[in-house]
Design an enzyme around this catalytic site. Structure first.
Site, PDB file in Angstrom:
ATOM      1  N   GLY A   1       0.819  -1.208   0.000  1.00  0.00           N
ATOM      2  CA  GLY A   1       0.000   0.000   0.000  1.00  0.00           C
ATOM      3  C   GLY A   1       0.847   1.249   0.000  1.00  0.00           C
ATOM      4  O   GLY A   1       1.946   1.263  -0.569  1.00  0.00           O
ATOM      5  N   SER A   2       0.346   2.286   0.664  1.00  0.00           N
ATOM      6  CA  SER A   2       1.007   3.593   0.578  1.00  0.00           C
ATOM      7  C   SER A   2       2.198   3.681   1.537  1.00  0.00           C
ATOM      8  O   SER A   2       2.275   2.938   2.525  1.00  0.00           O
ATOM      9  CB  SER A   2       0.013   4.693   0.935  1.00  0.00           C
ATOM     10  OG  SER A   2      -0.334   4.594   2.299  1.00  0.00           O
TER      11      SER A   2
ATOM     12  N   GLY B   1       2.749   6.203   3.537  1.00  0.00           N
ATOM     13  CA  GLY B   1       2.264   6.716   4.824  1.00  0.00           C
ATOM     14  C   GLY B   1       1.604   5.623   5.656  1.00  0.00           C
ATOM     15  O   GLY B   1       1.913   5.453   6.843  1.00  0.00           O
ATOM     16  N   GLY B   2       0.688   4.873   5.040  1.00  0.00           N
ATOM     17  CA  GLY B   2      -0.015   3.798   5.750  1.00  0.00           C
ATOM     18  C   GLY B   2       0.959   2.711   6.187  1.00  0.00           C
ATOM     19  O   GLY B   2       0.905   2.228   7.324  1.00  0.00           O
ATOM     20  N   GLY B   3       1.870   2.350   5.295  1.00  0.00           N
ATOM     21  CA  GLY B   3       2.856   1.313   5.600  1.00  0.00           C
ATOM     22  C   GLY B   3       3.761   1.738   6.739  1.00  0.00           C
ATOM     23  O   GLY B   3       4.058   0.952   7.646  1.00  0.00           O
TER      24      GLY B   3
ATOM     25  N   GLU C   1       5.418  -3.356   1.204  1.00  0.00           N
ATOM     26  CA  GLU C   1       5.790  -2.903  -0.139  1.00  0.00           C
ATOM     27  C   GLU C   1       5.050  -1.595  -0.332  1.00  0.00           C
ATOM     28  O   GLU C   1       3.824  -1.563  -0.301  1.00  0.00           O
ATOM     29  CB  GLU C   1       5.350  -3.954  -1.158  1.00  0.00           C
ATOM     30  CG  GLU C   1       5.874  -3.663  -2.537  1.00  0.00           C
ATOM     31  CD  GLU C   1       4.977  -4.259  -3.593  1.00  0.00           C
ATOM     32  OE1 GLU C   1       4.626  -5.446  -3.492  1.00  0.00           O
ATOM     33  OE2 GLU C   1       4.617  -3.515  -4.512  1.00  0.00           O
TER      34      GLU C   1
ATOM     35  N   CYS D   1       2.457  -0.743  -8.985  1.00  0.00           N
ATOM     36  CA  CYS D   1       3.624  -0.341  -8.199  1.00  0.00           C
ATOM     37  C   CYS D   1       4.876  -0.306  -9.079  1.00  0.00           C
ATOM     38  O   CYS D   1       5.889   0.258  -8.684  1.00  0.00           O
ATOM     39  CB  CYS D   1       3.809  -1.282  -7.025  1.00  0.00           C
ATOM     40  SG  CYS D   1       3.511  -2.985  -7.443  1.00  0.00           S
TER      41      CYS D   1
HETATM   42  P1  NAP Z   1      -3.116   2.543   2.029  1.00  0.00           P
HETATM   43  O1  NAP Z   1      -3.944   3.744   2.282  1.00  0.00           O
HETATM   44  O2  NAP Z   1      -1.767   2.535   2.638  1.00  0.00           O
HETATM   45  O3  NAP Z   1      -3.950   1.293   2.578  1.00  0.00           O
HETATM   46  C1  NAP Z   1      -3.407  -0.008   2.602  1.00  0.00           C
HETATM   47  C2  NAP Z   1      -3.967  -0.764   3.800  1.00  0.00           C
HETATM   48  O4  NAP Z   1      -3.464  -0.231   5.014  1.00  0.00           O
HETATM   49  C3  NAP Z   1      -5.473  -0.703   3.918  1.00  0.00           C
HETATM   50  O5  NAP Z   1      -5.931  -1.919   4.447  1.00  0.00           O
HETATM   51  C4  NAP Z   1      -5.690   0.428   4.900  1.00  0.00           C
HETATM   52  O6  NAP Z   1      -6.899   0.296   5.598  1.00  0.00           O
HETATM   53  C5  NAP Z   1      -4.529   0.221   5.838  1.00  0.00           C
HETATM   54  N1  NAP Z   1      -4.065   1.456   6.483  1.00  0.00           N
HETATM   55  C6  NAP Z   1      -3.561   2.553   5.855  1.00  0.00           C
HETATM   56  N2  NAP Z   1      -3.165   3.461   6.761  1.00  0.00           N
HETATM   57  C7  NAP Z   1      -3.425   2.927   7.993  1.00  0.00           C
HETATM   58  C8  NAP Z   1      -3.240   3.390   9.326  1.00  0.00           C
HETATM   59  N3  NAP Z   1      -2.686   4.580   9.571  1.00  0.00           N
HETATM   60  N4  NAP Z   1      -3.618   2.592  10.332  1.00  0.00           N
HETATM   61  C9  NAP Z   1      -4.179   1.379  10.094  1.00  0.00           C
HETATM   62  N5  NAP Z   1      -4.378   0.893   8.852  1.00  0.00           N
HETATM   63  C10 NAP Z   1      -4.008   1.648   7.817  1.00  0.00           C
HETATM   64  O7  NAP Z   1      -2.935   2.238   0.529  1.00  0.00           O
HETATM   65  P2  NAP Z   1      -3.974   2.180  -0.692  1.00  0.00           P
HETATM   66  O8  NAP Z   1      -5.328   2.630  -0.242  1.00  0.00           O
HETATM   67  O9  NAP Z   1      -3.880   0.862  -1.295  1.00  0.00           O
HETATM   68  O10 NAP Z   1      -3.384   3.138  -1.753  1.00  0.00           O
HETATM   69  C11 NAP Z   1      -3.065   4.448  -1.495  1.00  0.00           C
HETATM   70  C12 NAP Z   1      -1.719   4.718  -2.089  1.00  0.00           C
HETATM   71  O11 NAP Z   1      -0.841   3.598  -1.891  1.00  0.00           O
HETATM   72  C13 NAP Z   1      -1.692   4.925  -3.547  1.00  0.00           C
HETATM   73  O12 NAP Z   1      -2.058   6.214  -3.879  1.00  0.00           O
HETATM   74  C14 NAP Z   1      -0.243   4.575  -3.867  1.00  0.00           C
HETATM   75  O13 NAP Z   1       0.566   5.686  -3.695  1.00  0.00           O
HETATM   76  C15 NAP Z   1       0.145   3.540  -2.898  1.00  0.00           C
HETATM   77  N6  NAP Z   1       0.184   2.164  -3.403  1.00  0.00           N
HETATM   78  C16 NAP Z   1       1.379   1.598  -3.645  1.00  0.00           C
HETATM   79  C17 NAP Z   1       1.443   0.291  -4.069  1.00  0.00           C
HETATM   80  C18 NAP Z   1       2.755  -0.389  -4.305  1.00  0.00           C
HETATM   81  O14 NAP Z   1       2.740  -1.583  -4.577  1.00  0.00           O
HETATM   82  N7  NAP Z   1       3.867   0.270  -4.203  1.00  0.00           N
HETATM   83  C19 NAP Z   1       0.304  -0.448  -4.262  1.00  0.00           C
HETATM   84  C20 NAP Z   1      -0.920   0.146  -3.990  1.00  0.00           C
HETATM   85  C21 NAP Z   1      -0.946   1.451  -3.556  1.00  0.00           C
HETATM   86  P3  NAP Z   1      -8.303   0.716   4.933  1.00  0.00           P
HETATM   87  O15 NAP Z   1      -8.491  -0.126   3.735  1.00  0.00           O
HETATM   88  O16 NAP Z   1      -9.264   0.365   6.014  1.00  0.00           O
HETATM   89  O17 NAP Z   1      -8.199   2.171   4.633  1.00  0.00           O
END
Ligand code: NAP
Length: 504
Positions: A223-224, A226-228, A247, A284
């Site tokens: 995922g992102s 920030g979230g990661g 990742e 990604c």
């Molecule tokens: P994301 O916002 O990081 O979410 C991924 C997972 O983590 C989701 O299950 C989300 O929960 C959870 N999460 C995120 N922040 C959290 C926190 N602070 N506390 C607890 N759980 C948290 O990523 P995304 O929605 O897939 O995509 C957003 C961005 O990620 C994209 O714009 C892109 O930049 C990046 N991305 C990168 C890749 C890669 O492979 N490099 C792949 C996909 C996306 P919820 O679902 O409940 O929100």
């Protein structure tokens, strides 16, 4: 406390899809984690060949439900039936690959040192094996509703390792997650295995709870950044810190050298636009940063103007894309080259290409090397490939780096490889980085922020390595050792015996 449900949407219209999926309450997360802990000795204690059989049954069951699963995923992600049908097949083949990995057996790195009392210090009978750490939490990705989701690579590799899995479903495709999880749970039940071998939770707080739960011993995440990072910090901040394999973001630098730029202008432009806009740029491995001679910019721009955008996976991603491209448009060192087509309705965006010079790029590296998730890229123009080396050495980590080179460019390509191998996990030559084969030699990783651990991959046979850790048995009786380490090698697996690799 009232826990909100997780609502699915149709990105093509922006309208709700289906009923909200109930958020998993705290008590249920605890129950599932406890069930996973109880299932661990049973699942990890099975012979690898039996776990392989279960993975293959899951693959067959998913294939049998392909049409239904793909339809739900298409409504929830707008990625299209052909792409999703292919992605589900890739997912089931990935499960089967881990079956092969288990049967072949070298993943466990069984190593035997015979006792030798005559050396200094004397050596006892030592036998080393990689064994599963315990239950694993898997955060599914938004952009691959099958291959990096409920039954995706993290789940397949962790189950193969002998680890029960608890998935945190991604909020962008709750209905696909429910349907996929039902297939896995049905196979687990039909095979007479404990329920806790596989489970799933819904809602953001349930995901955080999993990362903190004492029963969870490792986490996989896609995922992102920030979230990661937030979840990585949670895993590291536990009283007992656990490995967190994230990742995250990747800008995937691509260098087009002068010789090939002159020889294959059209092919390069078409190939680039195809790779940039595939899946609405939500890969990604999207080529977001292209270093090219000035002479190629117009052709790259024409190809992007003629390319189609589409609906992004979530409204938040569409907004984030629009805000990043707005920022680029306002940047003093950046110029818009081309805008492609955006279909009507829903969360659609248009592809975009920007340009800057190598000097301007270097002057504001921190802004311009950021990933723009979606179909947008920056072309950085250069005159001499030698100028690229010090700049590329400073670019942040990526999953891939690509070089396009004609024969006349090979010397420069060799010098680039020396730099690129330090910033990316897969070096691509005369091809585009989107498309990640699932195989024994694949590496899908790289230095931060591509991942939180540059030592590991989330795709390919060695993805299993993340969930297993070494244990050395010293002087144990043969019949009390795991079969992989017993003298007679009853499983017939490759082992290193007294320094020599072989089936012995
Ligand atoms: P994301 O916002 O990081 O979410 C991924 C997972 O983590 C989701 O299950 C989300 O929960 C959870 N999460 C995120 N922040 C959290 C926190 N602070 N506390 C607890 N759980 C948290 O990523 P995304 O929605 O897939 O995509 C957003 C961005 O990620 C994209 O714009 C892109 O930049 C990046 N991305 C990168 C890749 C890669 O492979 N490099 C792949 C996909 C996306 P919820 O679902 O409940 O929100």
């Amino acid at each position: 406390m009232t826990v909100q449900g997780v609502q699915g949407y149709n990105p093509r219209t922006g309208e709700v899809y289906g009923e909200p999926v109930a958020a998993t309450p705290e008590a249920e997360v605890n129950r599932l984690a406890q069930a996973a802990a109880e299932a661990f000795p049973v699942w990890s204690g099975l012979p690898g060949a039996r776990r392989a059989e279960v993975l293959e049954k899951i693959a067959d069951a998913l294939d049998a439900r392909s049409a239904e699963l793909v339809e739900v995923a298409d409504t929830e992600t707008a990625l299209g039936l052909p792409r999703l049908t292919g992605e589900l097949k890739r997912t089931t083949n990935q499960l089967r690959l881990f079956g092969e990995v288990l049967r072949e057996g070298s993943y466990a790195e069984a190593t035997i040192d015979s006792p030798n009392p005559d050396i200094i210090p004397p050596r006892p009978n030592l036998r080393r094996l990689l064994q599963p750490l315990g239950p694993v939490a898997v955060f599914s990705a938004s952009n691959f509703p099958f291959a990096f989701s409920v039954a995706g690579g993290d789940t397949a590799s962790a189950l193969a390792a002998g680890a029960p899995v608890l998935v945190k479903a991604h909020s962008a495709h709750p209905n696909t997650s429910v349907a996929t999880a039902a297939v896995l749970s049905a196979v687990i039940a039909a095979e007479g295995l404990p329920e806790g071998v596989f489970g799933i939770v819904y809602s953001t707080p349930a995901g955080s709870q999993l990362v903190k739960h004492p029963a969870i011993k490792a986490v996989g995440f896609t995922g992102s950044t920030g979230g990661g990072r937030a979840l990585f910090d949670l895993a590291s901040g536990r009283p007992d810190p656990i490995p967190f394999y994230g990742e995250l973001g990747s800008v995937n630098p691509t260098v087009i050298l002068p010789g090939i730029a002159a020889e294959q202008t059209q092919e390069l432009a078409t190939g680039f636009a195809g790779s940039l806009t595939m899946g609405v740029g939500q890969f990604c491995t999207n080529p977001g940063l292209v270093f090219a001679p000035e002479s190629l910019v117009d052709d790259l721009g024409k190809a992007v103007s003629g390319a189609n955008g589409g609906a992004m996976l979530t409204a938040r991603m569409r907004d984030s894309y629009e805000s990043t491209v707005d920022g680029l448009a306002k940047h003093a060192g950046v110029e818009l080259v081309a805008v492609g087509e955006a279909p009507e309705g829903g969360w659609t965006v248009a592809p975009r290409l920007y340009r800057t010079t190598l000097a301007d790029f270097e002057a504001d590296l921190a802004t311009l090397e950021e990933e723009c998730f979606g179909p947008a890229a920056i072309v950085v123009t250069y005159t001499d490939p030698a100028e690229l080396l010090p700049v590329l050495a400073r670019v942040q980590g990526s999953l891939t780096a690509t070089v396009h080179a004609a024969e006349s460019d090979h010397e420069a390509a060799g010098r680039l490889a020396e730099v690129l191998r330090r910033i990316a996990g897969r070096l691509v030559f005369n091809a585009w980085p989107t498309g990640v084969a699932v195989s024994w030699a694949q590496h899908h990783g790289g230095p931060w922020p591509a991942t939180t651990s540059a030592l590991h991959t989330s795709v390919g046979a060695t993805a299993i390595r993340r969930w297993i850790g070494p244990v050395t048995y010293q002087s144990w009786p043969d019949h009390l050792l795991p079969q992989e380490l017993q003298d007679a090698n009853p499983l017939g697996i490759p082992r290193r015996r007294d320094g020599v690799l072989g089936v012995h």
